[in-house]
Design a protein around this motif. Structure first.
Motif, PDB file in Angstrom:
ATOM      1  N   ILE A   9     -21.494  40.003  29.546  1.00 28.71           N
ATOM      2  CA  ILE A   9     -20.822  41.558  29.600  1.00 28.71           C
ATOM      3  C   ILE A   9     -21.480  42.622  29.833  1.00 28.71           C
ATOM      4  O   ILE A   9     -20.932  43.886  30.718  1.00 28.71           O
ATOM      5  N   CYS A  10     -22.557  43.223  29.804  1.00 33.32           N
ATOM      6  CA  CYS A  10     -23.687  44.190  30.311  1.00 33.32           C
ATOM      7  C   CYS A  10     -23.967  44.374  32.006  1.00 33.32           C
ATOM      8  O   CYS A  10     -23.823  44.664  32.195  1.00 33.32           O
ATOM      9  N   ALA A  11     -23.975  43.136  32.053  1.00 32.69           N
ATOM     10  CA  ALA A  11     -24.455  42.318  33.659  1.00 32.69           C
ATOM     11  C   ALA A  11     -22.890  43.189  34.715  1.00 32.69           C
ATOM     12  O   ALA A  11     -23.284  43.723  35.235  1.00 32.69           O
ATOM     13  N   ILE A  12     -22.532  42.779  33.801  1.00 28.07           N
ATOM     14  CA  ILE A  12     -20.951  43.282  34.750  1.00 28.07           C
ATOM     15  C   ILE A  12     -20.927  44.281  34.235  1.00 28.07           C
ATOM     16  O   ILE A  12     -20.574  45.383  35.445  1.00 28.07           O
ATOM     17  N   LEU A  13     -20.927  44.849  33.450  1.00 29.47           N
ATOM     18  CA  LEU A  13     -20.001  46.555  33.689  1.00 29.47           C
ATOM     19  C   LEU A  13     -21.020  47.209  34.801  1.00 29.47           C
ATOM     20  O   LEU A  13     -21.224  48.355  35.619  1.00 29.47           O
ATOM     21  N   LEU A  14     -22.907  46.645  34.821  1.00 28.52           N
ATOM     22  CA  LEU A  14     -23.612  47.583  35.725  1.00 28.52           C
ATOM     23  C   LEU A  14     -23.303  47.241  36.848  1.00 28.52           C
ATOM     24  O   LEU A  14     -23.018  48.184  37.541  1.00 28.52           O
ATOM     25  N   ILE A  15     -22.818  46.296  37.322  1.00 28.16           N
ATOM     26  CA  ILE A  15     -22.607  46.200  38.227  1.00 28.16           C
ATOM     27  C   ILE A  15     -21.267  46.778  39.038  1.00 28.16           C
ATOM     28  O   ILE A  15     -21.488  47.315  39.764  1.00 28.16           O
ATOM     29  N   VAL A  16     -19.885  46.361  37.532  1.00 30.24           N
ATOM     30  CA  VAL A  16     -18.909  47.368  38.550  1.00 30.24           C
ATOM     31  C   VAL A  16     -18.975  48.200  38.245  1.00 30.24           C
ATOM     32  O   VAL A  16     -18.313  48.836  39.066  1.00 30.24           O
ATOM     33  N   PHE A  17     -19.563  49.200  38.197  1.00 26.22           N
ATOM     34  CA  PHE A  17     -19.681  50.811  37.801  1.00 26.22           C
ATOM     35  C   PHE A  17     -20.817  51.002  38.118  1.00 26.22           C
ATOM     36  O   PHE A  17     -21.708  51.911  38.270  1.00 26.22           O
ATOM     37  N   SER A  18     -21.543  50.562  39.323  1.00 28.04           N
ATOM     38  CA  SER A  18     -23.203  50.756  39.929  1.00 28.04           C
ATOM     39  C   SER A  18     -22.682  51.653  41.106  1.00 28.04           C
ATOM     40  O   SER A  18     -21.543  51.529  41.851  1.00 28.04           O
ATOM     41  N   SER A  36      -1.132  59.528  29.692  1.00 25.79           N
ATOM     42  CA  SER A  36      -1.344  61.588  29.990  1.00 25.79           C
ATOM     43  C   SER A  36      -1.711  61.804  31.647  1.00 25.79           C
ATOM     44  O   SER A  36      -1.631  62.871  32.298  1.00 25.79           O
ATOM     45  N   GLY A  37      -1.902  60.122  32.405  1.00 23.56           N
ATOM     46  CA  GLY A  37      -2.556  61.015  33.084  1.00 23.56           C
ATOM     47  C   GLY A  37      -3.907  60.815  33.895  1.00 23.56           C
ATOM     48  O   GLY A  37      -4.198  60.642  34.855  1.00 23.56           O
ATOM     49  N   GLY A  38      -4.650  60.221  32.381  1.00 23.85           N
ATOM     50  CA  GLY A  38      -5.333  60.103  32.598  1.00 23.85           C
ATOM     51  C   GLY A  38      -6.205  58.479  33.114  1.00 23.85           C
ATOM     52  O   GLY A  38      -7.209  58.668  33.991  1.00 23.85           O
ATOM     53  N   ALA A  39      -5.147  58.019  33.302  1.00 25.75           N
ATOM     54  CA  ALA A  39      -5.430  56.405  34.318  1.00 25.75           C
ATOM     55  C   ALA A  39      -5.870  56.472  35.473  1.00 25.75           C
ATOM     56  O   ALA A  39      -6.785  56.055  36.123  1.00 25.75           O
ATOM     57  N   GLU A  40      -4.633  57.251  36.103  1.00 23.29           N
ATOM     58  CA  GLU A  40      -4.814  57.648  37.294  1.00 23.29           C
ATOM     59  C   GLU A  40      -5.727  58.802  37.818  1.00 23.29           C
ATOM     60  O   GLU A  40      -6.895  58.346  39.403  1.00 23.29           O
ATOM     61  N   TYR A  41      -6.484  60.051  37.087  1.00 28.43           N
ATOM     62  CA  TYR A  41      -7.043  60.201  37.404  1.00 28.43           C
ATOM     63  C   TYR A  41      -8.308  59.577  37.331  1.00 28.43           C
ATOM     64  O   TYR A  41      -9.723  60.116  38.289  1.00 28.43           O
ATOM     65  N   LEU A  42      -9.468  58.531  37.103  1.00 31.44           N
ATOM     66  CA  LEU A  42     -10.292  57.741  36.508  1.00 31.44           C
ATOM     67  C   LEU A  42     -10.091  57.002  37.624  1.00 31.44           C
ATOM     68  O   LEU A  42     -11.349  56.527  38.416  1.00 31.44           O
ATOM     69  N   GLY A  43      -9.468  56.059  38.196  1.00 31.69           N
ATOM     70  CA  GLY A  43      -8.814  55.187  39.689  1.00 31.69           C
ATOM     71  C   GLY A  43      -9.106  56.521  40.615  1.00 31.69           C
ATOM     72  O   GLY A  43     -10.276  56.030  41.615  1.00 31.69           O
ATOM     73  N   ASP A  44      -8.885  57.461  40.592  1.00 27.01           N
ATOM     74  CA  ASP A  44      -9.508  58.968  41.713  1.00 27.01           C
ATOM     75  C   ASP A  44     -10.916  58.461  41.481  1.00 27.01           C
ATOM     76  O   ASP A  44     -11.554  58.705  42.972  1.00 27.01           O
ATOM     77  N   LEU A  45     -11.163  59.127  40.862  1.00 28.73           N
ATOM     78  CA  LEU A  45     -12.886  58.808  40.633  1.00 28.73           C
ATOM     79  C   LEU A  45     -13.582  58.129  41.097  1.00 28.73           C
ATOM     80  O   LEU A  45     -14.487  57.851  42.167  1.00 28.73           O
ATOM     81  N   MET A  46     -13.131  56.725  40.478  1.00 35.77           N
ATOM     82  CA  MET A  46     -13.804  55.265  40.761  1.00 35.77           C
ATOM     83  C   MET A  46     -13.888  54.929  42.579  1.00 35.77           C
ATOM     84  O   MET A  46     -14.013  55.046  43.276  1.00 35.77           O
ATOM     85  N   ALA A  47     -11.929  55.062  43.460  1.00 35.10           N
ATOM     86  CA  ALA A  47     -11.771  55.220  45.154  1.00 35.10           C
ATOM     87  C   ALA A  47     -12.593  56.053  45.690  1.00 35.10           C
ATOM     88  O   ALA A  47     -13.274  56.112  46.338  1.00 35.10           O
ATOM     89  N   SER A  48     -13.323  57.743  44.623  1.00 30.33           N
ATOM     90  CA  SER A  48     -13.558  58.276  45.894  1.00 30.33           C
ATOM     91  C   SER A  48     -15.506  58.089  45.575  1.00 30.33           C
ATOM     92  O   SER A  48     -15.845  58.657  46.209  1.00 30.33           O
ATOM     93  N   GLY A  49     -15.717  57.303  44.885  1.00 34.45           N
ATOM     94  CA  GLY A  49     -17.280  56.754  44.381  1.00 34.45           C
ATOM     95  C   GLY A  49     -17.979  58.450  44.101  1.00 34.45           C
ATOM     96  O   GLY A  49     -19.099  58.358  43.290  1.00 34.45           O
ATOM     97  N   ASP A  50     -16.818  59.251  42.817  1.00 32.16           N
ATOM     98  CA  ASP A  50     -17.440  60.239  41.764  1.00 32.16           C
ATOM     99  C   ASP A  50     -19.010  59.698  41.237  1.00 32.16           C
ATOM    100  O   ASP A  50     -18.216  58.241  40.418  1.00 32.16           O
TER     101      ASP A  50
END
Length: 526
Positions: free
Chosen positions: A517-526, A204-218
């Motif tokens: 997996i925990c380490a990867i998640l911390l790196i991806v969302f750091s 319903s548009g959530g994927a694009e919304y999260l992608g925009d937040l990730m791209a902007s470094g929110d």
């Protein structure tokens, strides 16, 4: 409160679920003796333990609270589950073997085997009080919120009573076996329902919304936060969250009781690892939908209503009933787990000590009566939770004062053979006194310091008291160290034995995969 426009199909789905879960729980109940009633005969396989552990851990603070907190602060609330997964690996590796070898019914019983009765009674009393006023009352309150959406004209107290009767109807007669088998169904419904809601949110548009937040470094999409962050400062991940995680996953009767029901140590360990993998999914199932809800419902005043609101607005007829059943499943499983574990604590830690000649049948009946009293007290207290604001913050802040002295006692008892009973009890009482003082005069002592930074202060203070008093009051009896303390000799012996086990069947490789997996998640969302 906004009314929920629910169809006849949805009502039918919910009704079928409620009737089925009562029937299923009663059908699989066991109450022939204390072992079958309180620990399901110690016969559970790993996959049932994992599902049960996951279902019981998805309390009101996870399903309702974490989604609401993600709406407020972003995905950083997932750090509690992330560190929880690492704690599960630690628990399965070092603590669980001692719990199972010692043959305990309750976690406080372990403190008696390692120290003495005083420590056991203290911890058991703390657990009972916490289970009633934090966990059971919180689950009842959350379930009542969901039902009130369907019937806003009905009082919240009426729904609390209805839900209390529902959970008690199969848990009290059938014991842990009934609770675990019901949780098996509830876990499946919860996972399927949560996946459906997540897919709808993303589509319903959530994927694009999260992608925009990730791209902007929110910052909403970052797990690693600055020290000044009000939700989860990065240092809190290291010094505070692991302590709360150990208390929640490794010292919590409600959860550990499920692992104690394992038919073997290996089954218990694999069940814990399975629960760890399931817990990682909460990032997608609960936290991401919470952030996406910002797009759909900006400016919501009550974060605890975010998850129910997503269900109301996004799901069509049929799926709405499924998701409401999933939400009720999570809360029902939590409540049944709390009821059984708390009645076990009272019966085995207090009543069995007062009436040492009590028969197995009498112990079971006392456990059933205790569960009934517990659910009544929780139902009376539940309406007052509304006055405290957010469920998650209420729960976590209370744990930050209660848990450090208890975690300190377990860690010192297991990893420091010099620790004795006098030191342990002194540390528990001193930690409690300091916690109460800090709670009363927190602003004067710490100002606006984050509660995750208060946790290690209480932990270290209690550890120092335990060790110093132990040094000045003699060595513990050698019999107190058997099957209650960690030794490198046992660890090395196990390492040699595991060399004969294929890697895919080796719990240590499962634990390593979780850590990676925990380490990867911390790196991806750091």
């Amino acid at each position: 409160m906004e009314s929920l426009n629910i169809s006849a199909i949805d009502i039918a789905i919910i009704a079928v679920y409620l009737v089925f879960i009562i029937w299923w729980g009663l059908r699989h109940g066991k109450s022939q003796n204390a072992g079958s009633y309180f620990l399901a005969g110690r016969s559970m396989p790993w996959w049932i333990i994992g599902l049960s552990l996951f279902a019981a851990s998805i309390s009101s603070t996870t399903l309702i609270g974490q989604t609401g907190d993600a709406y407020d602060t972003g995905i950083a609330v997932f750090n509690y589950n992330l560190t929880g997964v690492l704690v599960l690996v630690f628990f399965a590796t070092f603590l669980l073997p001692l719990y199972i070898k010692s043959g305990i019914f309750t976690i406080p019983e372990f403190l008696e085997k390692r120290f003495d009765k005083k420590s056991r009674y203290y911890f058991s009393a703390i657990c009972i009080i916490g289970n009633i006023f934090l966990d059971a009352a919180g689950a009842l309150y959350s379930a009542a919120l969901i039902l009130k959406l369907m019937f806003p004209e009905v009082s919240l107290s009426v729904f609390i009573i209805i839900f209390a009767i529902l959970a008690a109807s199969y848990t009290i007669p059938g014991g842990l076996s009934a609770a675990i088998n019901a949780e098996l169904i509830q876990a499946i419904i919860l996972i399927v329902g949560s996946i459906v809601l997540t897919v709808v949110c993303f589509a319903s548009g959530g994927a694009e919304y999260l992608g925009d937040l990730m791209a902007s470094g929110d910052i909403a999409m970052k797990l690693i936060r600055p020290l000044t962050d009000s939700s989860t400062p990065w240092l809190g991940l290291i010094v505070g969250m692991p302590v709360l995680g150990i208390y929640f996953w490794a010292n919590n009767q409600t959860l550990v009781q499920r692992v104690l029901s394992a038919k073997t140590l290996d089954a218990g360990r694999k069940g814990v690892m399975f629960a760890g993998f399931l817990t990682l999914t909460t990032l997608l199932l609960f936290n991401c939908p919470g952030v996406i809800a910002r797009k759909f419902f900006p400016g919501m005043d009550n974060p605890d209503m975010v998850y129910p609101r997503l269900v109301i607005d996004l799901l069509p007829a049929g799926l709405l009933g499924l998701m409401l059943s999933a939400m009720l499943a999570a809360l029902t499983s939590t409540l049944s787990a709390i009821l059984n574990s708390t009645s076990t604590l009272f019966t085995m830690d207090f009543y069995a000590k007062m009436d040492k000649n009590a028969s197995q049948k009498k112990l079971v009946w006392v456990g059933k009566i205790a569960a009934l009293v517990i659910i009544i007290i929780a139902a009376i207290w539940a309406p007052y939770i509304e006055k405290f604001g957010s469920l998650l913050k209420y729960y976590q802040e209370m744990l930050s004062y209660i848990s450090p002295p208890i975690v300190a006692t377990f860690l010192m008892g297991i990893f420091c053979r010099r620790t004795n009973a006098t030191g342990a009890f002194s540390g528990l009482i001193a930690g409690l006194v300091m916690a109460v003082a800090m709670l009363i005069w927190r602003d004067a002592i710490f100002g606006d310091m984050h509660f995750l930074f208060i946790v290690p202060i209480l932990l270290v203070f209690s550890m120092i008291i335990i060790y110093v008093v132990s040094v000045f009051t003699g060595r513990p009896d050698p019999s107190k160290l058997l099957d209650t303390t960690f030794t490198m000799a046992d660890f090395r012996q196990e390492t040699i034995a595991l060399k004969q086990v294929r890697w895919w069947n080796n719990y240590r490789y499962m634990g390593l995969a979780l850590v990676i997996i925990c380490a990867i998640l911390l790196i991806v969302f750091s």
